[in-house]
Design a protein around this motif. Structure first.
Motif, PDB file in Angstrom:
ATOM      1  N   GLN A 228      36.982 -13.880 -23.496  1.00 59.15           N
ATOM      2  CA  GLN A 228      36.627 -15.465 -22.962  1.00 59.15           C
ATOM      3  C   GLN A 228      35.796 -15.517 -24.372  1.00 59.15           C
ATOM      4  O   GLN A 228      34.984 -14.912 -24.906  1.00 59.15           O
TER       5      GLN A 228
ATOM      6  N   ASN B 130      40.017 -17.912 -26.208  1.00 58.29           N
ATOM      7  CA  ASN B 130      40.271 -17.524 -24.865  1.00 58.29           C
ATOM      8  C   ASN B 130      41.561 -16.843 -24.455  1.00 58.29           C
ATOM      9  O   ASN B 130      42.550 -17.480 -24.890  1.00 58.29           O
TER      10      ASN B 130
ATOM     11  N   TYR C 216      41.203 -13.051 -17.370  1.00 63.32           N
ATOM     12  CA  TYR C 216      41.011 -13.195 -18.847  1.00 63.32           C
ATOM     13  C   TYR C 216      40.756 -11.619 -19.554  1.00 63.32           C
ATOM     14  O   TYR C 216      40.327 -10.739 -18.928  1.00 63.32           O
TER      15      TYR C 216
ATOM     16  N   GLU D 118      44.322 -15.491 -21.587  1.00 62.98           N
ATOM     17  CA  GLU D 118      44.248 -15.451 -20.367  1.00 62.98           C
ATOM     18  C   GLU D 118      45.756 -15.056 -19.851  1.00 62.98           C
ATOM     19  O   GLU D 118      46.724 -15.456 -20.441  1.00 62.98           O
TER      20      GLU D 118
END
Lengths: 193, 193
Positions: free
Chosen positions: B40, B94, B37, B96
């Motif tokens: 987050q 988030n 990530y 990623e």
DNA sequence: GCGAAACCTTGATTTTCGTCAACGGTTTTC
DNA sequence: GAAAACCGTTGACGAAAATCAAGGTTTCGC
């Protein structure tokens, strides 16, 4: 004249009196009666407009002929069709006065000139677009992640003054719903509290 | 190193070699493995990132616990959560890595410093956000005004490389659909041509 | 190289929203 | 001041997408 324009400008980027006067040269006042258009699809968006007084809507007509409201704007807000304004190509959107309006216009040439000569204007525009981007992103996130009821609540919370001044079927259009569905959402909300 | 970053920068705002070197002081390279990530939810978005290599997704978890993808990004794109980056408040999103990634980070403090000292950086950021705004607006307009089939076609046309590199259920999530519905759209499209 | 995940598809059922239609109340307009 | 347009609500119905479930294929991890 231009009170709201400079109030908003100073809020983000404080100006001296000289700077205000410098900018004033480039501003054009304009009045629109209810139902008049600032922009019609097919035309190039030649100016961005700050609303001193009144309210407006931006809408799009889809291939099936249906109108979809993409934005509302009240006093102190800035409107225009950015893609058309930037590219000087025809717009696919319409911008219409919902009430009698007083506007302050910045033409494309004035805008370009101010960007070139005045760093504070550049900053102002950057902040303006950043805010617009964040607002649009919030709208998109709500659209994707919330239930209809919650989306309507979020709309009311975020824009209580729009909800008061604009007919409900336009809010339905803005939310991508039929007027009937919005009506049912409202009655659902009233019953459950 | 930083090739893509400066290629993109020069595309909008040409730089001299000295200017490139000046900016380089502020840049931080970072590698992420697949599934790691960059951000987050709950954390502050401390940097914006340009992707030199790889692909990423931004997603949001709704109150019901469902994930909704709000953005994809490939080589040459810039990502981050603007509201959190600007305000230094916790993000609700988030970010990623979908593949192993090489990133170039600009921290908030570096960003603020560059805005203050380097007009060309200010211009670059304004153009970047303007483009991001126009892309997001186009997405919103499509979402409101097109049929599902046309929205999928528009997605494929606009981002053919994303469609190739990303699993279909993620594209469904990005479009706000169930994976099953997207699968049926695809089979519908194949049958009718 | 094998077992386990992840992924896509297809079918059956349920839910949700749009459409059509009718009604009553309000505002415009001439 | 009456007719017309606009507006919001409600009900019945149909269409579209979500959900639930199962099966088959590919990819991944060890």
């Amino acid at each position: 004249m231009y009170e709201v324009f400079f109030q908003k400008f100073n809020q983000r980027t404080p100006l001296t009196e000289d700077e205000e006067n410098f900018i004033k040269q480039y501003l054009i006042p304009k009045k629109l009666r209810k139902r008049q258009y600032l922009l019609q699809e097919g035309d190039v968006c030649k100016s961005i407009a700050l609303i001193e007084k009144g309210s407006m809507r931006t809408y799009l007509v889809d291939p099936a002929g249906q109108e979809h409201i993409t934005a509302f704007a009240l006093e102190g807000w800035t409107i225009g069709d950015l893609p058309s304004f930037q590219s000087e190509l025809p717009s696919i959107q319409n911008i219409e006065a919902l009430e009698d309006c007083e506007l302050v216009l910045v033409s494309k040439s004035a805008h370009d000139e101010l960007l070139k000569t005045m760093p504070k204007y550049e900053i102002y525009i950057r902040l303006l677009i950043t805010d617009a981007y964040m607002a649009l992103q919030k709208r998109t996130l709500n659209m994707i992640s919330l239930s209809l009821d919650d989306r309507y609540k979020a709309f009311i919370d975020t824009y209580p003054n729009i909800a008061q001044r604009v007919p409900q079927h336009m809010i339905a259009s803005y939310m991508g719903l039929s007027p009937e569905t919005l009506s049912r959402i409202r009655s659902r909300m009233n019953n459950s509290k």
